[in-house]
Design an enzyme around this catalytic site. Sequence first.
Site, PDB file in Angstrom:
ATOM      1  N   ASN A  17      55.198  44.758   0.048  1.00  0.00           N
ATOM      2  CA  ASN A  17      55.522  45.596   1.207  1.00  0.00           C
ATOM      3  C   ASN A  17      56.823  46.335   0.918  1.00  0.00           C
ATOM      4  OD1 ASN A  17      56.077  46.715   3.669  1.00  0.00           O
ATOM      5  ND2 ASN A  17      56.479  44.762   4.720  1.00  0.00           N
ATOM      6  N   LYS A  36      58.209  48.559   2.641  1.00  0.00           N
ATOM      7  CA  LYS A  36      58.915  48.893   3.892  1.00  0.00           C
ATOM      8  C   LYS A  36      59.369  50.359   3.854  1.00  0.00           C
ATOM      9  CE  LYS A  36      60.254  44.093   4.235  1.00  0.00           C
ATOM     10  NZ  LYS A  36      60.958  43.086   4.993  1.00  0.00           N
ATOM     11  N   HIS A  62      53.161  43.061  11.413  1.00  0.00           N
ATOM     12  CA  HIS A  62      54.297  42.613  10.594  1.00  0.00           C
ATOM     13  C   HIS A  62      55.483  42.275  11.511  1.00  0.00           C
ATOM     14  CE1 HIS A  62      57.757  42.764   7.888  1.00  0.00           C
ATOM     15  NE2 HIS A  62      56.897  42.355   6.980  1.00  0.00           N
ATOM     16  N   GLU A 120      58.504  42.990  11.492  1.00  0.00           N
ATOM     17  CA  GLU A 120      59.395  44.089  11.919  1.00  0.00           C
ATOM     18  C   GLU A 120      58.711  44.975  12.957  1.00  0.00           C
ATOM     19  OE1 GLU A 120      60.129  45.066   7.865  1.00  0.00           O
ATOM     20  OE2 GLU A 120      61.180  43.144   7.731  1.00  0.00           O
ATOM     21  N   GLU A 128      54.582  34.409   7.997  1.00  0.00           N
ATOM     22  CA  GLU A 128      55.908  34.886   7.621  1.00  0.00           C
ATOM     23  C   GLU A 128      56.914  34.468   8.690  1.00  0.00           C
ATOM     24  OE1 GLU A 128      55.807  38.508   4.962  1.00  0.00           O
ATOM     25  OE2 GLU A 128      55.232  39.274   6.903  1.00  0.00           O
ATOM     26  N   GLY A 130      63.651  38.732   4.545  1.00  0.00           N
ATOM     27  CA  GLY A 130      64.807  39.544   4.174  1.00  0.00           C
ATOM     28  C   GLY A 130      66.127  38.810   4.272  1.00  0.00           C
ATOM     29  N   SER A 175      61.222  35.981   1.825  1.00  0.00           N
ATOM     30  CA  SER A 175      62.136  35.769   0.692  1.00  0.00           C
ATOM     31  C   SER A 175      61.468  35.076  -0.488  1.00  0.00           C
ATOM     32  CB  SER A 175      63.387  35.006   1.150  1.00  0.00           C
ATOM     33  OG  SER A 175      64.096  35.763   2.118  1.00  0.00           O
TER      34      SER A 175
HETATM   35  C1  PEP Z   1      57.980  41.078   4.194  1.00  0.00           C
HETATM   36  O1  PEP Z   1      58.364  42.223   4.281  1.00  0.00           O
HETATM   37  O2  PEP Z   1      56.856  40.800   4.630  1.00  0.00           O
HETATM   38  C2  PEP Z   1      58.834  40.073   3.568  1.00  0.00           C
HETATM   39  C3  PEP Z   1      58.375  38.853   3.454  1.00  0.00           C
HETATM   40  O3  PEP Z   1      60.072  40.477   3.118  1.00  0.00           O
HETATM   41  P1  PEP Z   1      61.040  39.659   2.117  1.00  0.00           P
HETATM   42  O4  PEP Z   1      60.227  39.214   0.958  1.00  0.00           O
HETATM   43  O5  PEP Z   1      62.108  40.644   1.730  1.00  0.00           O
HETATM   44  O6  PEP Z   1      61.602  38.491   2.882  1.00  0.00           O
END
Ligand code: PEP
Length: 257
Positions: free
Chosen positions: A11, A13, A97, A99, A169, A175, A215
């Site tokens: 992703n 973003k 997601h 966000e 997630e 992040g 992460s």
């Molecule tokens: C994500 O954007 O779904 C995500 C898990 O981001 P990150 O790996 O940066 O934590």
Amino acid sequence: MTVRKPFVGGNWKMNTTAATAAQLAVDVACGCDDLLGRADVAVFPPFPYLDTVGKHLGNGVRLGAQDLYHEAEGAFTGEVSAGMLIDVGVGVVLVGHSERRHVIGEGDELINCKARAALGAGLDIILCIGETIEQREAGQTQQVNVGQLMAGLEAVAADQMPRVTIAYEPVWAIGTGRTATPDDAQAVHAVIRSTLADRYDGAVAESTRIQYGGSVKANNAQSLFAEPDIDGGLIGGASLKADDFVTIVTAAAQASS
Ligand code: PEP
């Protein structure tokens, strides 16, 4: 026992430029080429770069979109429909997601509309769910994830489930550099799988892929993907570096061998 092929998504973003997105697509496609027999891979670039990224990916790594709107067309300024995504070669779309839920403010009902619109149009979806740190500390992890899962899959039929991936997630891990331990992630994945068995049946539960996201990095992917109910990952930050992303895909491919 069903063998689930791991699935890793990148992703991107709201990152990259037209030039860096094209280069990243080339590097990911090249780095993953030998791994695609053992792991499915998709990348999710920003909308303006979908077309160019698709052209640079070739046929192996799938082109994904980060979101869609549930209406087919009309006066919805700024939105993008499933049909438009399909027009530029998208095959899979993220829905719900973290966000979108927590920064943009999308709720379960809208997320379900998007899931059904995407599936109805022929796209695959990754339905993202996950608890906040406050919910985890209040002992609500299971309740929140089961709630988001059931709401997201409302009116999604069993025969559509082969086109559905779930991404667990935890919001506190996205992040932040703070990853769920493999044990903690596995515990939630097992709950998700048993909820799918209750909602559909054992066959759907056994065959649905459940990614972990939050992460995931080149140095922790292997231990997460070794868990029995973790079928790959949804990767944010580490998907912007082709080498790191390919290392993560390699870990997924090895976990399936
Ligand atoms: C994500 O954007 O779904 C995500 C898990 O981001 P990150 O790996 O940066 O934590």
